[in-house]
Write an enzyme that holds these catalytic residues in place. Structure first.
Site, PDB file in Angstrom:
ATOM      1  N   ALA A 222      83.688  11.206  -7.082  1.00 35.57           N
ATOM      2  CA  ALA A 222      83.537  11.965  -8.325  1.00 35.57           C
ATOM      3  C   ALA A 222      82.105  11.969  -8.852  1.00 35.57           C
ATOM      4  CB  ALA A 222      84.486  11.423  -9.387  1.00 35.57           C
TER       5      ALA A 222
ATOM      6  N   ARG B  14      89.350  23.363  -4.742  1.00 41.70           N
ATOM      7  CA  ARG B  14      90.033  22.555  -5.757  1.00 41.70           C
ATOM      8  C   ARG B  14      89.588  22.975  -7.151  1.00 41.70           C
ATOM      9  NH1 ARG B  14      89.668  16.487  -4.206  1.00 41.70           N
ATOM     10  NH2 ARG B  14      91.272  16.400  -5.804  1.00 41.70           N
TER      11      ARG B  14
ATOM     12  N   TYR C 151      93.978  13.553   0.558  1.00 39.46           N
ATOM     13  CA  TYR C 151      93.015  12.700   1.245  1.00 39.46           C
ATOM     14  C   TYR C 151      93.535  12.090   2.540  1.00 39.46           C
ATOM     15  CZ  TYR C 151      90.668  13.107  -3.237  1.00 39.46           C
ATOM     16  OH  TYR C 151      90.061  13.602  -4.361  1.00 39.46           O
TER      17      TYR C 151
ATOM     18  N   ARG D 127      96.050   6.960  -2.385  1.00 40.31           N
ATOM     19  CA  ARG D 127      95.724   7.908  -3.463  1.00 40.31           C
ATOM     20  C   ARG D 127      95.860   9.343  -2.955  1.00 40.31           C
ATOM     21  NH1 ARG D 127      90.018   9.918  -5.242  1.00 40.31           N
ATOM     22  NH2 ARG D 127      90.584  11.151  -7.057  1.00 40.31           N
TER      23      ARG D 127
ATOM     24  N   GLU E 166      75.961  14.357   3.068  1.00 40.17           N
ATOM     25  CA  GLU E 166      77.013  14.283   2.041  1.00 40.17           C
ATOM     26  C   GLU E 166      78.345  14.633   2.699  1.00 40.17           C
ATOM     27  OE1 GLU E 166      78.140  16.542  -2.169  1.00 40.17           O
ATOM     28  OE2 GLU E 166      76.251  16.997  -1.155  1.00 40.17           O
TER      29      GLU E 166
ATOM     30  N   PRO F 151      83.333   5.980  -5.957  1.00 43.44           N
ATOM     31  CA  PRO F 151      84.504   5.544  -6.709  1.00 43.44           C
ATOM     32  C   PRO F 151      85.817   6.068  -6.147  1.00 43.44           C
ATOM     33  CG  PRO F 151      83.245   7.155  -7.967  1.00 43.44           C
ATOM     34  CD  PRO F 151      82.423   6.793  -6.768  1.00 43.44           C
ATOM     35  N   ASN F 152      86.782   5.185  -6.173  1.00 38.52           N
ATOM     36  CA  ASN F 152      88.179   5.436  -5.801  1.00 38.52           C
ATOM     37  C   ASN F 152      88.413   5.585  -4.304  1.00 38.52           C
ATOM     38  OD1 ASN F 152      89.159   5.371  -8.508  1.00 38.52           O
ATOM     39  ND2 ASN F 152      88.256   7.395  -8.782  1.00 38.52           N
TER      40      ASN F 152
ATOM     41  N   HIS G 216      82.656  15.016   2.119  1.00 36.84           N
ATOM     42  CA  HIS G 216      83.845  15.092   1.264  1.00 36.84           C
ATOM     43  C   HIS G 216      85.061  15.305   2.150  1.00 36.84           C
ATOM     44  CE1 HIS G 216      81.528  15.058  -2.364  1.00 36.84           C
ATOM     45  NE2 HIS G 216      80.707  15.924  -1.793  1.00 36.84           N
TER      46      HIS G 216
ATOM     47  N   ASN H 244      79.738   9.572   0.872  1.00 36.71           N
ATOM     48  CA  ASN H 244      80.790  10.249   0.117  1.00 36.71           C
ATOM     49  C   ASN H 244      80.694   9.715  -1.309  1.00 36.71           C
ATOM     50  OD1 ASN H 244      83.081  11.187  -1.150  1.00 36.71           O
ATOM     51  ND2 ASN H 244      84.407  10.898   0.628  1.00 36.71           N
TER      52      ASN H 244
END
Length: 150
Positions: free
Chosen positions: A82, A112, A23, A18, A103, A10-11, A105, A79
């Site tokens: 969330a 964070r 990012y 964004r 995985e 998502p996103n 990120h 990735n």
């Protein structure tokens, strides 16, 4: 030439616009080009997918599992966005379909918010790349190929 699936959650369709301080300014299309070039340099093809929907990502992981068994797919660079911090279902899909997953990120999730420090995906992953920007996808592809000696 086997295929590496690159899945984005998502996103990630909003990459480039964004929170660019977190990012970066590269778009998802830019990332997909980087992934294709990296895989090709290692003798593989890339198939990219992005979804904001957990069930679609689960279906893609199941598909990857079937295609791995058929010798068509090597593994997945993922990735989960969330969903990393919330999805037992994605963890179970990876384990159940027996999919080697790296995985990825873009940001250093451990630097964070506290809720980003836990991953349901990591225990099911073959490896993890965190905080290397979009270059993490390239590192994920390289790591997957190296780990599987393909």
């Amino acid at each position: 030439m086997s295929t590496i699936m690159v899945l984005n959650g998502p996103n990630l369709n909003l990459l480039g616009t964004r929170e660019p301080a977190t990012y970066g300014y590269e778009t998802l299309a830019d990332v997909e080009v980087m992934c294709r070039e990296a895989a090709l340099s290692l003798g593989h093809e890339v198939e990219c997918h992005q979804s904001n929907h957990e069930g679609v990502l689960i279906d893609l992981i199941h598909e990857a599992g079937r295609r791995i068994k058929a010798g068509e797919v090597l593994g997945v660079v993922f990735n989960p966005g969330a969903y990393t911090h919330t999805s037992v279902a994605l963890h179970d899909a990876i384990k159940g379909a027996e999919v080697p997953v790296i995985e990825v990120h873009i940001s250093n999730v451990h630097a964070r918010e506290a809720f980003r420090h836990h991953s349901y995906i990591s225990p099911a992953a073959a490896g993890i790349v965190v905080g290397m920007g979009v270059q993490g996808y390239v590192l994920g592809i390289q790591g997957l190929v190296h780990k599987l000696k393909a």
